[in-house]
Every structure is written in structure tokens, then in C-alpha cells.
Write an enzyme that holds these catalytic residues in place. Structure first.
Site, PDB file in Angstrom:
ATOM      1  CB  SER A   9      -0.941  -0.008   1.214  1.00 38.64           C
ATOM      2  OG  SER A   9      -0.203  -0.155   2.417  1.00 38.64           O
ATOM      3  CB  ALA A  42      10.175   9.151   0.623  1.00 38.04           C
ATOM      4  CD  GLU A 110      17.487  14.811  -3.130  1.00 36.45           C
ATOM      5  OE1 GLU A 110      17.641  13.633  -3.493  1.00 36.45           O
ATOM      6  OE2 GLU A 110      16.569  15.160  -2.383  1.00 36.45           O
ATOM      7  CG  HIS A 225      21.279   7.785   2.401  1.00 33.95           C
ATOM      8  ND1 HIS A 225      21.954   8.804   3.040  1.00 33.95           N
ATOM      9  CD2 HIS A 225      20.424   8.382   1.544  1.00 33.95           C
ATOM     10  CE1 HIS A 225      21.504   9.965   2.577  1.00 33.95           C
ATOM     11  NE2 HIS A 225      20.578   9.735   1.666  1.00 33.95           N
ATOM     12  NE  ARG A 271      21.267   9.086  -2.070  1.00 37.49           N
ATOM     13  CZ  ARG A 271      19.965   9.027  -2.045  1.00 37.49           C
ATOM     14  NH1 ARG A 271      19.343   7.860  -2.126  1.00 37.49           N
ATOM     15  NH2 ARG A 271      19.247  10.116  -1.926  1.00 37.49           N
ATOM     16  CG  HIS A 331      18.488   4.727   1.467  1.00 36.63           C
ATOM     17  ND1 HIS A 331      17.635   5.123   2.477  1.00 36.63           N
ATOM     18  CD2 HIS A 331      18.266   5.577   0.425  1.00 36.63           C
ATOM     19  CE1 HIS A 331      16.924   6.154   2.058  1.00 36.63           C
ATOM     20  NE2 HIS A 331      17.277   6.435   0.807  1.00 36.63           N
ATOM     21  NE  ARG A 366      17.256   5.202  -4.714  1.00 40.32           N
ATOM     22  CZ  ARG A 366      16.734   6.112  -3.891  1.00 40.32           C
ATOM     23  NH1 ARG A 366      15.660   6.792  -4.254  1.00 40.32           N
ATOM     24  NH2 ARG A 366      17.262   6.347  -2.710  1.00 40.32           N
TER      25      ARG A 366
HETATM   26  C1  LIG Z   1      14.077   6.933   5.027  1.00 46.23           C
HETATM   27  C2  LIG Z   1      13.834   6.885   3.548  1.00 46.23           C
HETATM   28  C3  LIG Z   1      13.883   8.039   2.790  1.00 46.23           C
HETATM   29  C4  LIG Z   1      13.676   7.994   1.412  1.00 46.23           C
HETATM   30  N1  LIG Z   1      13.683   9.152   0.702  1.00 46.23           N
HETATM   31  C5  LIG Z   1      13.390   9.114  -0.619  1.00 46.23           C
HETATM   32  C6  LIG Z   1      13.280  10.317  -1.369  1.00 46.23           C
HETATM   33  O1  LIG Z   1      13.427  11.408  -0.847  1.00 46.23           O
HETATM   34  N2  LIG Z   1      12.985  10.209  -2.692  1.00 46.23           N
HETATM   35  C7  LIG Z   1      12.799   9.019  -3.324  1.00 46.23           C
HETATM   36  O2  LIG Z   1      12.538   8.978  -4.521  1.00 46.23           O
HETATM   37  N3  LIG Z   1      12.871   7.867  -2.615  1.00 46.23           N
HETATM   38  C8  LIG Z   1      13.148   7.892  -1.293  1.00 46.23           C
HETATM   39  N4  LIG Z   1      13.208   6.732  -0.596  1.00 46.23           N
HETATM   40  C9  LIG Z   1      12.879   5.467  -1.288  1.00 46.23           C
HETATM   41  C10 LIG Z   1      11.379   5.421  -1.529  1.00 46.23           C
HETATM   42  O3  LIG Z   1      10.715   5.891  -0.390  1.00 46.23           O
HETATM   43  C11 LIG Z   1      10.904   4.012  -1.826  1.00 46.23           C
HETATM   44  O4  LIG Z   1      11.713   3.401  -2.787  1.00 46.23           O
HETATM   45  C12 LIG Z   1       9.468   4.007  -2.330  1.00 46.23           C
HETATM   46  O5  LIG Z   1       8.646   4.735  -1.453  1.00 46.23           O
HETATM   47  C13 LIG Z   1       8.966   2.573  -2.445  1.00 46.23           C
HETATM   48  O6  LIG Z   1       7.598   2.581  -2.698  1.00 46.23           O
HETATM   49  P1  LIG Z   1       6.839   1.206  -2.857  1.00 46.23           P
HETATM   50  O7  LIG Z   1       5.417   1.534  -3.121  1.00 46.23           O
HETATM   51  O8  LIG Z   1       7.551   0.353  -3.809  1.00 46.23           O
HETATM   52  O9  LIG Z   1       7.028   0.493  -1.437  1.00 46.23           O
HETATM   53  P2  LIG Z   1       6.640   0.933   0.047  1.00 46.23           P
HETATM   54  O10 LIG Z   1       6.251   2.332   0.152  1.00 46.23           O
HETATM   55  O11 LIG Z   1       7.721   0.447   0.938  1.00 46.23           O
HETATM   56  O12 LIG Z   1       5.353   0.064   0.307  1.00 46.23           O
HETATM   57  C14 LIG Z   1       5.441  -1.328   0.424  1.00 46.23           C
HETATM   58  C15 LIG Z   1       4.163  -1.823   1.030  1.00 46.23           C
HETATM   59  O13 LIG Z   1       4.116  -3.238   0.989  1.00 46.23           O
HETATM   60  C16 LIG Z   1       3.712  -3.750   2.252  1.00 46.23           C
HETATM   61  N5  LIG Z   1       4.237  -5.102   2.365  1.00 46.23           N
HETATM   62  C17 LIG Z   1       5.531  -5.502   2.451  1.00 46.23           C
HETATM   63  N6  LIG Z   1       5.583  -6.849   2.518  1.00 46.23           N
HETATM   64  C18 LIG Z   1       4.302  -7.301   2.472  1.00 46.23           C
HETATM   65  C19 LIG Z   1       3.717  -8.580   2.524  1.00 46.23           C
HETATM   66  N7  LIG Z   1       4.432  -9.686   2.648  1.00 46.23           N
HETATM   67  N8  LIG Z   1       2.354  -8.683   2.472  1.00 46.23           N
HETATM   68  C20 LIG Z   1       1.585  -7.564   2.378  1.00 46.23           C
HETATM   69  N9  LIG Z   1       2.101  -6.319   2.335  1.00 46.23           N
HETATM   70  C21 LIG Z   1       3.447  -6.193   2.373  1.00 46.23           C
HETATM   71  C22 LIG Z   1       4.275  -2.755   3.243  1.00 46.23           C
HETATM   72  O14 LIG Z   1       3.639  -2.846   4.482  1.00 46.23           O
HETATM   73  C23 LIG Z   1       3.993  -1.456   2.504  1.00 46.23           C
HETATM   74  O15 LIG Z   1       2.667  -1.055   2.640  1.00 46.23           O
HETATM   75  C24 LIG Z   1      13.410   6.753   0.784  1.00 46.23           C
HETATM   76  C25 LIG Z   1      13.350   5.591   1.543  1.00 46.23           C
HETATM   77  C26 LIG Z   1      13.552   5.648   2.911  1.00 46.23           C
HETATM   78  C27 LIG Z   1      13.478   4.389   3.715  1.00 46.23           C
END
Ligand SMILES: Cc1cc2nc3c(=O)[nH]c(=O)nc-3n(C[C@H](O)[C@H](O)[C@H](O)COP(=O)(O)OP(=O)(O)OC[C@H]3O[C@@H](n4cnc5c(N)ncnc54)[C@H](O)[C@@H]3O)c2cc1C
Length: 529
Positions: A9, A42, A110, A225, A271, A331, A366
């Protein structure tokens, strides 16, 4: 039976759900609270070529340079060409990105970006994007969200994915059968002891896709990171690169700015190079390394970075005035489940988008702020492909299907009884995370990698045997460990195979990039050959 199953989500899952508005019933399973995941953490922002001095081709060039020769150029072209459209869509949907005096979104710079192109909402950009997307998803009558539902395996019938098995809050293993399934499970930073990622980021999607036979690739490329808060007993809170973009500097214990000695680009080098420089400087001086914002106006620092200021305050530090101890932490995983440009994996019926996927846009490293963009663009494309594939397969489109809404949550109980695990599994998780940090982290060599693999292989075999044993199903710790072992093993194997240094993958025994032998990607998995 549901039409579309979305697992996760975060940004990718939510944007896919928007693309599936009215397109049959959609069941969204998510492991914890719906807003938990990397997206909500993020900070720095989302990159898109919307500035007057910018263009998709410039964004493409920067992304390819960061990717160090291994990006899939077609995927990058899609990302940078479609990015501005999807980011403008977020603005139209009410995303409160920071704006300049002219009313236009203010753009930050950045590391490794050649121009200002990063839109941000203070230092909580992911949270604002998540909020915006939830305002679009929440009213959708065909989308049912099931929190605290952990996907633990895929249902494969013939050669096709037919849904997923998950463990709900009651601990029962349940089947969610679906015509099409999207993995949007995010990252795997928890595979390492030091990480900026929240507890849910255990690489489950990679583990379950691989176990089901889908191809995975590029897993040797893990981005560390350089600047996570490094205080004993405190979480490794991320200190965004945007701080250095605004003028923060890296200094050693004596107050010397050391980056120029390691890298001509200095504090804003890519990075991986900054992370290795920090580790070397800490080793050379035998003392911690710090971030200092002493040349910036304190009022600006606190206003621009409220979230980070608050995290530092909780740790007893003033972001604007104190030396902030920092160190590298895992990261972002560049690799993942192999997809085409529309999120289709090598396993029919299974799609992947966001951090779990490997579209090839990041190559060996990345570019900062490209991952939110990837989740947005490829989440939308995967949702659109699921919709189009459903129509092509003869599935009857019904925009107002109330019955679809009711049946979205229907699933067949397998009734295997409450899950149980052993305390030993929790111990394994910590041991795996330590091992990965020490032997498969910033600096790698054949000896350490072989050692890591020798320790991970028996755990992997034991996990596989355990998963077959229906009489003794796993508990939450057991499932977590199963993912960490599976993903850790894949990372270590790929890292051993790649006998060169490139992007985020650094081999002490092969310190040079070797285009002749290694300008190619490493895949694993039955469907990947
Ligand atoms: C501290 C931090 C700062 C960041 N800053 C940046 C930034 O400034 N700019 C940028 O571009 N990127 C940034 N990133 C990276 C970026 O946030 C992520 O790569 C991106 O948000 C991933 O989105 P996603 O939808 O793929 O996964 P997520 O947002 O991680 O969502 C994954 C979802 O899957 C669910 N899930 C996991 N396993 C299961 C399972 N087995 N069953 C059911 N649900 C599950 C989780 O609960 C979650 O809801 C950052 C990351 C971090 C950790």
C-alpha cells in the site's frame, strides 16, 4: 476470487489502484497499517524534469550516469518522459509541494543531478504523496483494503500466478485467488543490520516471487545511504541528501571537511562513493564522522527540515548547531523482480511495481529521488496493463459492480491452524542481518562472500523444508526470517558472481569496472533462464 490483487500500500500500489478505478474488484493486502512502508519515510523529494532549464533528456543522462553503465535505457526513457505528467497529476490532485515566490514548485538539487529538479514537501515528501494518493483511492468503491495481512506465497497453477496466500491478524493462512496479482511490497533494507528502512521492508515480494519461479535481477546492487543518524540505541534515522544540497558539509572529528580528498565531486558525489569515503575516513581517524550545517541560517534549517530537526531533537541534538554523527546504512535495493515496461513479470498473471520490481531504471546505482518517481510511473503503468490484459483476456468490464465490491474480500480459508514458530527463528534474523552487514555490505570480497553464502545456504534449505511442513506453520518472526534469508542469499550470490566494482557494488578484490566481462545483468529464477 478477485479480479485484481494488489500486495502492498505504498506509492506503487496506490497509483496502480487509481489506474484500476472501476475496473472490476481490487483487493489490496498490506502487512501492517496501510500507511506503513518506505513511501511514508521518504524525505528529500521526487525528481521530474519540470524546471525551465531541465528536460527529459537531461534527466535521462543523469540517471544513466548514476546507473554506471547498467541501466535499461528504454525503461529510463519511459521514466523521465512520463515523470513530469504524473507529477503534475499529483499537483492537480492537491499535493502540497513547497512552492517558490513565483507560485511554482520549488526545486531542490541532490547528489548527481545536474540541475534543480526535485519537488519536495519540506522533508516529508513521501508522506504528502501518500496522503494525496489515499484521497484518490479511499473513495474507490471497487477497492477493498485489508490491513495486517502478510502475503507469504503465491498460488501458481499450471504456469500462471492465480493469487497469493497470506496470514491475517488471526494467524490463519488464507488464499486470495485472483486473475492478476501485483507485487508492490517495497524494499528489503531490513536484510542489513544498519538500515534506514522501516520494519516492514524485509524483501517479502522478492522472496515469494523467487520461490514461485519468477526471475529476479540486479540484487548485488544495494544502495547504502551515507548519512543515517549514527547514535547508539537510536534508530538509523535518515538525514536526507537534501541537507547537503542546501549546504551541509561532511567533517571528521577534527572538524576537517574531508570529502574532496576522496572524491573530486566532494560532498555531493554519488551515494556509494560518499558512503565508502565516510567508512574510510572513520577508519583512518578512528573517530566518528559528522554532518555540520554551521554555515546555514538556523531558522531556515528548522523551517526547511522540520522532520529531521525533530528527530535530532529527540536524540538530544540541534540540527542547525551541533555536529550530527552519521554513518552509512542500507537504504535501497536496485534489483528485484524482473518486469517489462508495463510491470509484467516473467510469471504470467504476476506483475510488480515500485521498489520490489527491477525495471532496470536504476542500473547499478539509483539517482536520488528517482524511486518515488519509479513507483508513481510504473505503478500507473502496471495498473493500466492489468486493466488492459483483463480486457484482452475476455474479462467483462463493469464499472459499477457492487457485487464485485462485496466479493473483493472473499477468500478461501485454508484452516491450517494458528501459526507457530520457534525462538530460534528470531535469533536467525539478527544473525543474518549482522552477517549481511559485515560480509555483504559496503566493501565485499570473494572470501567474505563465500563465507556468507556458506552460512546462508543451510538456513535457506532449512527454510524451504520448513515451508513444506504444513503441520508446523511459521509465525511472524519465522516469515520475516524466511524473507531475510532468501533475499540475503540472492544478494550474496549475485555479489560473488560479479567480479568487478560498479555503482553500489564494490569488490575489494576487483576494484575496477570491467565492461568487457560485466556489462551485463545477473538474473536468477526459473522463468529468467
Ligand atoms: C528513510 C527513507 C527516505 C527515502 N527518501 C526518498 C526520497 O526522498 N525520494 C525518493 O525517490 N525515494 C526515497 N526513498 C525510497 C522510496 O521511499 C521508496 O523506494 C518508495 O517509497 C517505495 O515505494 P513502494 O510503493 O515500492 O514500497 P513501500 O512504500 O515500501 O510500500 C510497500 C508496502 O508493501 C507492504 N508489504 C511488504 N511486505 C508485504 C507482505 N508480505 N504482504 C503484504 N504487504 C506487504 C508494506 O507494508 C507497505 O505497505 C526513501 C526511503 C527511505 C526508507
Amino acid at each position: 476470487m478477485t479480479d485484481h490483487l494488489i500486495i502492498g500500500s505504498g506509492i506503487a500500489a496506490l497509483r496502480a489502484a487509481v489506474a484500476l478505478a472501476g475496473a472490476g474488484d481490487v483487493l489490496m493486502l498490506t502487512k501492517a497499517e496501510p500507511r506503513e512502508g518506505n513511501t511514508g519515510y521518504a524525505q528529500g523529494g521526487i525528481a521530474a524534469a519540470i524546471g525551465r532549464d531541465d528536460s527529459p533528456s537531461r534527466h535521462l543522462a543523469d540517471t544513466l550516469a548514476a546507473g554506471d553503465g547498467l541501466c535499461d535505457e528504454r525503461a529510463v526513457a519511459v521514466l523521465v518522459a512520463e515523470g513530469p505528467r504524473y507529477v503534475r497529476e499529483l499537483l492537480a490532485w492537491g499535493a502540497a509541494f513547497d512552492r517558490g515566490a513565483d507560485g511554482q514548485p520549488s526545486l531542490a538539487i541532490e547528489g548527481a543531478h545536474s540541475v534543480r529538479r526535485v519537488l519536495h514537501a519540506h522533508d516529508a515528501t513521501g508522506r504528502e504523496i501518500g496522503r494525496t494518493l489515499w484521497t484518490r483511492v479511499a473513495p474507490l468503491r471497487n477497492v477493498l483494503v485489508h490491513p495486517h495481512a502478510r502475503a507469504v506465497g503465491l498460488i501458481v497453477e499450471g504456469d500462471r500466478c492465480a493469487g497469493a496466500r497470506y496470514v491475517a491478524e488471526d494467524g490463519l493462512v488464507t488464499s486470495a485467488r485472483a486473475n492478476r496479482t501485483l507485487l508492490a511490497t517495497g524494499g528489503a533494507g531490513q536484510v542489513y543490520r544498519e538500515t534506514t528502512n522501516p520494519p516492514v521492508a524485509t524483501g517479502d515480494g522478492i522472496a515469494i516471487a523467487y520461490r514461485a519461479g519468477a526471475a529476479v535481477a540486479d540484487l548485488e546492487f544495494v544502495q547504502f545511504h551515507p548519512t543515517a543518524l549514527n547514535m547508539p540505541g537510536q534508530p538509523r534515522f535518515l538525514l536526507s541528501e537534501a541537507l547537503r544540497g542546501e549546504g551541509a558539509r561532511l567533517v571528521n572529528g577534527a572538524g576537517d571537511a574531508f570529502m574532496a580528498r576522496y572524491d573530486p565531486v566532494g560532498d555531493l558525489a554519488p551515494r556509494d562513493r560518499v558512503s565508502r569515503a565516510i567508512a574510510r575516513e572513520a577508519e583512518r581517524t578512528g573517530a566518528p564522522v559528522f554532518l555540520t550545517l554551521d554555515r546555514l541560517d538556523p531558522a531556515f534549517v528548522h523551517a526547511r527540515f522540520p522532520l529531521i530537526s525533530e528527530a535530532c531533537r529527540r536524540a538530544g541534538l540541534d540540527l542547525a548547531r551541533d555536529l550530527i554523527p552519521i554513518g552509512p546504512a542500507a537504504h535501497y535495493v536496485m534489483g528485484g523482480v524482473v518486469t517489462d515496461l508495463d510491470g509484467r513479470t516473467t510469471l504470467p498473471g504476476l506483475y510488480a511495481a515500485g521498489e520490489v520490481a527491477c525495471t532496470g531504471v536504476h542500473g547499478a546505482n539509483r539517482l536520488a529521488s528517482n524511486s518515488l518517481l519509479e513507483g508513481l510511473v510504473f505503478g500507473a503503468r502496471a495498473g493500466a496493463a492489468m486493466r488492459a490484459d483483463a480486457a484482452r483476456d475476455g474479462w467483462a468490464f463493469d464499472a459499477t459492480s457492487a457485487s464485485a465490491m462485496e466479493t473483493a474480500g472473499e477468500s478461501e480459508r485454508e484452516g491450517r491452524g494458528r501459526a507457530a514458530g520457534t525462538a530460534g527463528e528470531a535469533l536467525h534474523a539478527d544473525a543474518v542481518r549482522d552477517l549481511m552487514w559485515q560480509l555483504v555490505g559496503l566493501f565485499r570480497d570473494a572470501r567474505g562472500l563465500r563465507d556468507a553464502i556458506a552460512q546462508l545456504e543451510p538456513l535457506w534449505r532449512a527454510t524451504c523444508a520448513r515451508l513444506q511442513d504444513e503441520a508446523a506453520p511459521l509465525d511472524a518472526d519465522g516469515w520475516r526470517t524466511a524473507s531475510l534469508v532468501a533475499v540475503g542469499r540472492l544478494i550474496a550470490r549475485a555479489a560473488l558472481r560479479r567480479e568487478e566494482s560498479r555503482g553500489a557494488h564494490y569488490r575489494l578484490d576487483f576494484p575496477e569496472r570491467d565492461d568487457v566481462a560485466w556489462k551485463r545483468r545477473i538474473m536468477e529464477g526459473r522463468h529468467g533462464g
